[in-house]
Design a protein around this motif. Sequence first.
Motif, PDB file in Angstrom:
ATOM      1  N   SER A  49     -16.054   5.171  19.820  1.00  0.00           N
ATOM      2  CA  SER A  49     -17.025   5.293  19.130  1.00  0.00           C
ATOM      3  C   SER A  49     -17.072   4.160  18.335  1.00  0.00           C
ATOM      4  CB  SER A  49     -17.122   6.735  18.560  1.00  0.00           C
ATOM      5  OG  SER A  49     -15.900   6.565  18.042  1.00  0.00           O
ATOM      6  N   ASP A  50     -14.908   3.902  17.978  1.00  0.00           N
ATOM      7  CA  ASP A  50     -15.072   3.411  16.838  1.00  0.00           C
ATOM      8  C   ASP A  50     -14.502   1.821  17.368  1.00  0.00           C
ATOM      9  OD1 ASP A  50     -12.718   3.707  18.006  1.00  0.00           O
ATOM     10  OD2 ASP A  50     -11.343   4.492  16.299  1.00  0.00           O
ATOM     11  N   VAL A  51     -14.840   0.952  18.518  1.00  0.00           N
ATOM     12  CA  VAL A  51     -14.255  -0.049  18.977  1.00  0.00           C
ATOM     13  C   VAL A  51     -15.017  -0.765  19.256  1.00  0.00           C
ATOM     14  CG1 VAL A  51     -13.802  -0.846  21.567  1.00  0.00           C
ATOM     15  CG2 VAL A  51     -12.521   1.018  20.545  1.00  0.00           C
ATOM     16  N   THR A  52     -14.462  -2.384  18.722  1.00  0.00           N
ATOM     17  CA  THR A  52     -16.052  -3.471  18.904  1.00  0.00           C
ATOM     18  C   THR A  52     -14.992  -4.700  18.931  1.00  0.00           C
ATOM     19  OG1 THR A  52     -16.342  -2.842  16.452  1.00  0.00           O
ATOM     20  CG2 THR A  52     -16.493  -5.034  17.291  1.00  0.00           C
ATOM     21  N   VAL A  53     -16.168  -4.928  20.386  1.00  0.00           N
ATOM     22  CA  VAL A  53     -15.441  -6.334  21.664  1.00  0.00           C
ATOM     23  C   VAL A  53     -15.263  -7.614  20.612  1.00  0.00           C
ATOM     24  CG1 VAL A  53     -15.452  -7.368  23.575  1.00  0.00           C
ATOM     25  CG2 VAL A  53     -16.050  -4.575  23.001  1.00  0.00           C
ATOM     26  N   ILE A  54     -14.219  -8.253  20.775  1.00  0.00           N
ATOM     27  CA  ILE A  54     -14.417  -9.425  19.946  1.00  0.00           C
ATOM     28  C   ILE A  54     -14.508 -10.672  20.868  1.00  0.00           C
ATOM     29  CG2 ILE A  54     -13.343 -10.670  18.146  1.00  0.00           C
ATOM     30  CD1 ILE A  54     -14.181  -8.377  17.185  1.00  0.00           C
ATOM     31  N   SER A  55     -15.385 -11.730  20.815  1.00  0.00           N
ATOM     32  CA  SER A  55     -15.048 -13.158  21.563  1.00  0.00           C
ATOM     33  C   SER A  55     -14.116 -14.194  20.654  1.00  0.00           C
ATOM     34  CB  SER A  55     -16.598 -13.966  21.726  1.00  0.00           C
ATOM     35  OG  SER A  55     -16.425 -15.008  22.286  1.00  0.00           O
ATOM     36  N   PRO A  56     -13.287 -14.234  21.032  1.00  0.00           N
ATOM     37  CA  PRO A  56     -12.175 -15.878  20.115  1.00  0.00           C
ATOM     38  C   PRO A  56     -12.718 -16.816  20.216  1.00  0.00           C
ATOM     39  CG  PRO A  56     -11.304 -15.436  22.715  1.00  0.00           C
ATOM     40  CD  PRO A  56     -12.947 -14.747  22.210  1.00  0.00           C
ATOM     41  N   ASP A  57     -13.838 -17.212  20.274  1.00  0.00           N
ATOM     42  CA  ASP A  57     -14.369 -18.415  20.794  1.00  0.00           C
ATOM     43  C   ASP A  57     -16.129 -18.043  20.408  1.00  0.00           C
ATOM     44  OD1 ASP A  57     -15.580 -18.843  22.680  1.00  0.00           O
ATOM     45  OD2 ASP A  57     -13.150 -20.363  22.430  1.00  0.00           O
ATOM     46  N   VAL A  58     -16.687 -19.124  19.963  1.00  0.00           N
ATOM     47  CA  VAL A  58     -18.528 -19.218  20.384  1.00  0.00           C
ATOM     48  C   VAL A  58     -18.970 -19.335  21.697  1.00  0.00           C
ATOM     49  CG1 VAL A  58     -20.639 -19.949  19.982  1.00  0.00           C
ATOM     50  CG2 VAL A  58     -19.020 -19.448  17.899  1.00  0.00           C
ATOM     51  N   GLY A  59     -18.471 -19.813  22.336  1.00  0.00           N
ATOM     52  CA  GLY A  59     -18.245 -20.199  24.007  1.00  0.00           C
ATOM     53  C   GLY A  59     -17.887 -19.363  24.722  1.00  0.00           C
ATOM     54  N   GLY A  60     -17.167 -17.930  24.240  1.00  0.00           N
ATOM     55  CA  GLY A  60     -17.003 -16.944  25.010  1.00  0.00           C
ATOM     56  C   GLY A  60     -17.551 -15.609  25.258  1.00  0.00           C
ATOM     57  N   VAL A  61     -19.086 -15.733  23.772  1.00  0.00           N
ATOM     58  CA  VAL A  61     -19.902 -14.893  23.735  1.00  0.00           C
ATOM     59  C   VAL A  61     -20.194 -13.808  25.008  1.00  0.00           C
ATOM     60  CG1 VAL A  61     -21.722 -14.028  22.550  1.00  0.00           C
ATOM     61  CG2 VAL A  61     -20.557 -15.688  21.722  1.00  0.00           C
ATOM     62  N   ALA A  62     -20.840 -14.416  26.124  1.00  0.00           N
ATOM     63  CA  ALA A  62     -21.517 -14.337  27.158  1.00  0.00           C
ATOM     64  C   ALA A  62     -19.742 -13.677  27.295  1.00  0.00           C
ATOM     65  CB  ALA A  62     -21.450 -14.885  27.660  1.00  0.00           C
ATOM     66  N   ARG A  63     -19.148 -13.607  28.106  1.00  0.00           N
ATOM     67  CA  ARG A  63     -17.802 -13.135  28.738  1.00  0.00           C
ATOM     68  C   ARG A  63     -17.812 -11.445  27.938  1.00  0.00           C
ATOM     69  NH1 ARG A  63     -14.484 -16.491  28.900  1.00  0.00           N
ATOM     70  NH2 ARG A  63     -15.101 -17.128  30.804  1.00  0.00           N
ATOM     71  N   ALA A  64     -18.117 -11.675  26.245  1.00  0.00           N
ATOM     72  CA  ALA A  64     -16.820 -10.622  25.056  1.00  0.00           C
ATOM     73  C   ALA A  64     -18.310  -9.777  25.608  1.00  0.00           C
ATOM     74  CB  ALA A  64     -16.857 -10.592  24.003  1.00  0.00           C
ATOM     75  N   ARG A  65     -19.437  -9.971  25.210  1.00  0.00           N
ATOM     76  CA  ARG A  65     -21.041  -9.360  25.820  1.00  0.00           C
ATOM     77  C   ARG A  65     -20.746  -8.093  26.433  1.00  0.00           C
ATOM     78  NH1 ARG A  65     -24.386 -12.757  25.575  1.00  0.00           N
ATOM     79  NH2 ARG A  65     -24.837 -13.113  23.197  1.00  0.00           N
ATOM     80  N   GLU A  66     -20.507  -8.562  28.175  1.00  0.00           N
ATOM     81  CA  GLU A  66     -20.563  -8.881  29.216  1.00  0.00           C
ATOM     82  C   GLU A  66     -19.245  -7.445  29.529  1.00  0.00           C
ATOM     83  OE1 GLU A  66     -21.305  -7.204  32.547  1.00  0.00           O
ATOM     84  OE2 GLU A  66     -22.179  -9.037  31.928  1.00  0.00           O
ATOM     85  N   LEU A  67     -18.549  -6.862  28.599  1.00  0.00           N
ATOM     86  CA  LEU A  67     -17.749  -6.125  28.500  1.00  0.00           C
ATOM     87  C   LEU A  67     -18.004  -5.520  27.402  1.00  0.00           C
ATOM     88  CD1 LEU A  67     -14.993  -4.587  29.176  1.00  0.00           C
ATOM     89  CD2 LEU A  67     -13.571  -5.746  26.910  1.00  0.00           C
ATOM     90  N   ILE A  88     -18.612  -0.496  28.380  1.00  0.00           N
ATOM     91  CA  ILE A  88     -18.455  -0.173  27.664  1.00  0.00           C
ATOM     92  C   ILE A  88     -18.947   0.585  25.991  1.00  0.00           C
ATOM     93  CG2 ILE A  88     -15.880  -0.228  27.968  1.00  0.00           C
ATOM     94  CD1 ILE A  88     -15.498  -1.065  25.177  1.00  0.00           C
ATOM     95  N   GLY A  89     -20.437  -0.215  26.159  1.00  0.00           N
ATOM     96  CA  GLY A  89     -21.276   0.566  25.249  1.00  0.00           C
ATOM     97  C   GLY A  89     -20.361   0.722  23.638  1.00  0.00           C
ATOM     98  N   ALA A  90     -20.045  -0.495  23.214  1.00  0.00           N
ATOM     99  CA  ALA A  90     -19.096  -0.970  22.533  1.00  0.00           C
ATOM    100  C   ALA A  90     -19.799  -2.171  21.234  1.00  0.00           C
ATOM    101  CB  ALA A  90     -18.125  -1.548  22.245  1.00  0.00           C
ATOM    102  N   GLN A  91     -19.567  -2.133  20.184  1.00  0.00           N
ATOM    103  CA  GLN A  91     -20.758  -3.483  19.089  1.00  0.00           C
ATOM    104  C   GLN A  91     -19.667  -4.757  19.235  1.00  0.00           C
ATOM    105  OE1 GLN A  91     -19.872  -2.026  15.823  1.00  0.00           O
ATOM    106  NE2 GLN A  91     -21.030  -0.414  14.819  1.00  0.00           N
ATOM    107  N   LEU A  92     -20.431  -5.696  18.789  1.00  0.00           N
ATOM    108  CA  LEU A  92     -20.028  -7.037  19.088  1.00  0.00           C
ATOM    109  C   LEU A  92     -19.663  -7.971  17.892  1.00  0.00           C
ATOM    110  CD1 LEU A  92     -19.431  -9.851  21.604  1.00  0.00           C
ATOM    111  CD2 LEU A  92     -21.955  -9.799  21.570  1.00  0.00           C
ATOM    112  N   ALA A  93     -18.996  -8.451  17.806  1.00  0.00           N
ATOM    113  CA  ALA A  93     -18.276  -9.448  17.313  1.00  0.00           C
ATOM    114  C   ALA A  93     -17.260 -10.871  17.835  1.00  0.00           C
ATOM    115  CB  ALA A  93     -17.056  -9.095  15.777  1.00  0.00           C
ATOM    116  N   ILE A  94     -17.823 -11.491  16.511  1.00  0.00           N
ATOM    117  CA  ILE A  94     -16.888 -13.376  16.770  1.00  0.00           C
ATOM    118  C   ILE A  94     -16.345 -13.608  15.951  1.00  0.00           C
ATOM    119  CG2 ILE A  94     -17.784 -15.874  17.600  1.00  0.00           C
ATOM    120  CD1 ILE A  94     -20.589 -14.681  17.940  1.00  0.00           C
TER     121      ILE A  94
END
Length: 338
Positions: free
Chosen positions: A172-190, A194-200
């Motif tokens: 519930s307190d986990v956020t997945v991070i993309s280390p750059d704009v180009g990797g957003v699709a990969r981070a969004r997939e994870l 796992i039902g987590a939030q996303l940030a960049i």
Amino acid sequence: MASLIDPKLIAGNSNKKLANEIARRMPLQDGKPVSLVDTRVERFNDGEIFVEVYENVRGEDMFLIQSTSNPANDNVMELLIMADALRRSSAARITAVIPYFGYARQDRRTKARTPISAKLVANLIARAGIERVLTLDLHAAQIQGFFDIPVDNLYAAPVFALDVQHHFGDLSDVTVISPDVGGVARARELAKRIGAQLAIVDKRRNAPGEVSEMTVIGDVTGRKCIIVDDICDTAGTLCKAADTLLEAGASEVHSYITHGVLSGPAIERITNSSMKHLVITDSIELTPEARNCEKIRVVPLAPMLSQAILNIANGTSVSSLFEEGTLGPIYDRYYQNG
């Protein structure tokens, strides 16, 4: 059409440990013992590579396991020469299992008069007599189109999702991070798995390899952050991203990276970084320094790759391995028994 013959495994020198693990785990999934084909791969005094296959492979369905990691040129040539040896020995089909596809970062012309080396390597692989490629998390999915033969590109996301669920528990307190704009699709997939939030983390460079500024897009205050990417090379960007996230209020930072290239000062940077853990796969064989780093943990690929090889050999779906529901029972044995 389903294969009428059992697959045979052969391996180059780039990642013998992974190849042996794949062979060891295959009997767990179809009940038949599997061993690597006895092969001699050596170098002459001038550096030329020589290959000799000691077993009969005529009419066999061959799976050639070889990451094209450092030293990339030697490992690429080993792959090509071994494929040529198998083709001239009348193997029925040759599938290259390339967990880490080197040269993938050279997938386009960034300046005038530069090569597209990923396409060149794809051409060499096809010309060597390889009929299919099995790989993992290509740097750019479009690289599949560089090949004139079928490519099965597996993803680490479902394996990482299982690992996150196993080690983190409450998400519930986990956020997945993309280390750059180009990797957003990969981070969004994870994040979706796992039902987590996303940030960049948005980065700006003054020069290649130099990150001048990083900005967090999204609220990470009090969150456990998981940075997701495909390659960790020198770890400079990764460690700086971890510092930036903590400065933005994150409670802790972990990283899940598919391919641990870990060159140059990477191990020292990771050891001294603010990250709690770096989780990588064994697509590239770890150096002794990486194995001894307390912050680095390895998730094995052998359960997934061995099942993918069996599916290809039997003419069944490989895309089924994109789902945790399929991989879960396979990796349950890993988490229970190691």
